[in-house]
Design an enzyme around this catalytic site. Sequence first.
Site: not given
Ligand code: NAD
Ligand code: LEU
Length: 363
Positions: A80, A180, A184
Amino acid sequence: MNIFDYMQKYDYEQLVFCQDENSGLKAIICIHDTTLGPALGGTRMWPYQTEEEAIIDVLRLGRGMTYKNAAAGLNIGGGKAVIIGDPRKHKSEELFRAFGRYIQGLNGRYITAEDVGTTVADMDMIHLETDYVTGVSPAFGSSGNPSPVTAYGVYRGMKAAAKLAFGSDSLSGRVVAVQGVGNVAYNLCRHLHEEGAHLIVTDINEENVNRAVNDFGAKAVGVNEIFGVECDIFSPCALGAIINDDTIPLLKAKVIAGAANNQLKEERHGDLIHEMGLIYAPDYVINAGGVINVADELQGYNRERALKKVETIYDTILKVYEIAERDGVPSYKAADRMAEERIARVSKSRNTFLKNGKTVYDR
Ligand SMILES: NC(=O)c1ccc[n+]([C@@H]2O[C@H](COP(=O)([O-])OP(=O)(O)OC[C@H]3O[C@@H](n4cnc5c(N)ncnc54)[C@H](O)[C@@H]3O)[C@@H](O)[C@H]2O)c1
Ligand SMILES: CC(C)C[C@H](N)C(=O)O
């Protein structure tokens, strides 16, 4: 913090500090384990208050990617990167290009993608300097934004968890509480709505809440209310450490299945929800859709093939629970074992000497 002691404890390979005065770049790349293949993991941009905070985060996240990629069955190791800075203020072409040159310097040992605070547009700028970047614009033959595919994987994993908890994987009529509703979870809600689930949502961003209410008929509740609502499934899709001493006593759900990384504040919280009889879909197993999708680019991106692989998150969740039963351990521990056993098996099978040995990816 004694960095070498920590690296030795969890067997890290490499930590790279990147500094560029011209662009203001301060970044750290962590390569945790490349037994299975090149280290692939996103770049997080975050206004860390101290250097130590950034180092701890990149080490923790890099190791997490080793487990995520191994559990997903990818020929990919874990790593990372973090960029120290405010994503709303400190982004520039020169910063991402400088970062891209550092990645290029690692000659394929680390491949990047999006994470919190970085976008497809940022990956496009990194791509100006290196090919070791995924999640670039589809115009370059790449897979673009990973979030919708992560959401699809979470949806598949949630169905498997429902099967374990309720004996049926149908989510029709089930009540799902989503914490949230960002990139995603908005896409996750779409899948759930299409299958006939009832949604309860919360977010600190009112616009995001309204979008889910208007598009999917979700019921909105306050940010602290979400933990205690009557529901079948709790889906943490905001931040980490959300399964903790304060929230566990409030939960009414039978299943925890969401996208957020590092959901358990401490391992003992995984033990606690296990003892309470909750079905917990381990975070890095259920949210692997994004990395599965970007990893497909290393073979020349094929969306159909990538989605087929993402679908298997369903079976992986069931497999985790088989191991949990086999060993009498909570699901989070079973997931770790599954990943560690695979790395150990592959490592053994690679003992044979191979002149000019190559990985399957010709990059
Ligand atoms: N984007 C991806 O492909 C991906 C992949 C794996 C894991 N994740 C994980 O999934 C989670 C969401 O990712 P994302 O890309 O949708 O992020 P994002 O920032 O688009 O969405 C997160 C949402 O959570 C809200 N939020 C933050 N704190 C909060 C709280 N205390 N209470 C309620 N809502 C709150 C934010 O306002 C936002 O709308 C993260 O933890 C990220 O690490 C994302
Ligand atoms: C490679 C990325 C798409 C990975 C993503 N940020 C995760 O936490 O899985």
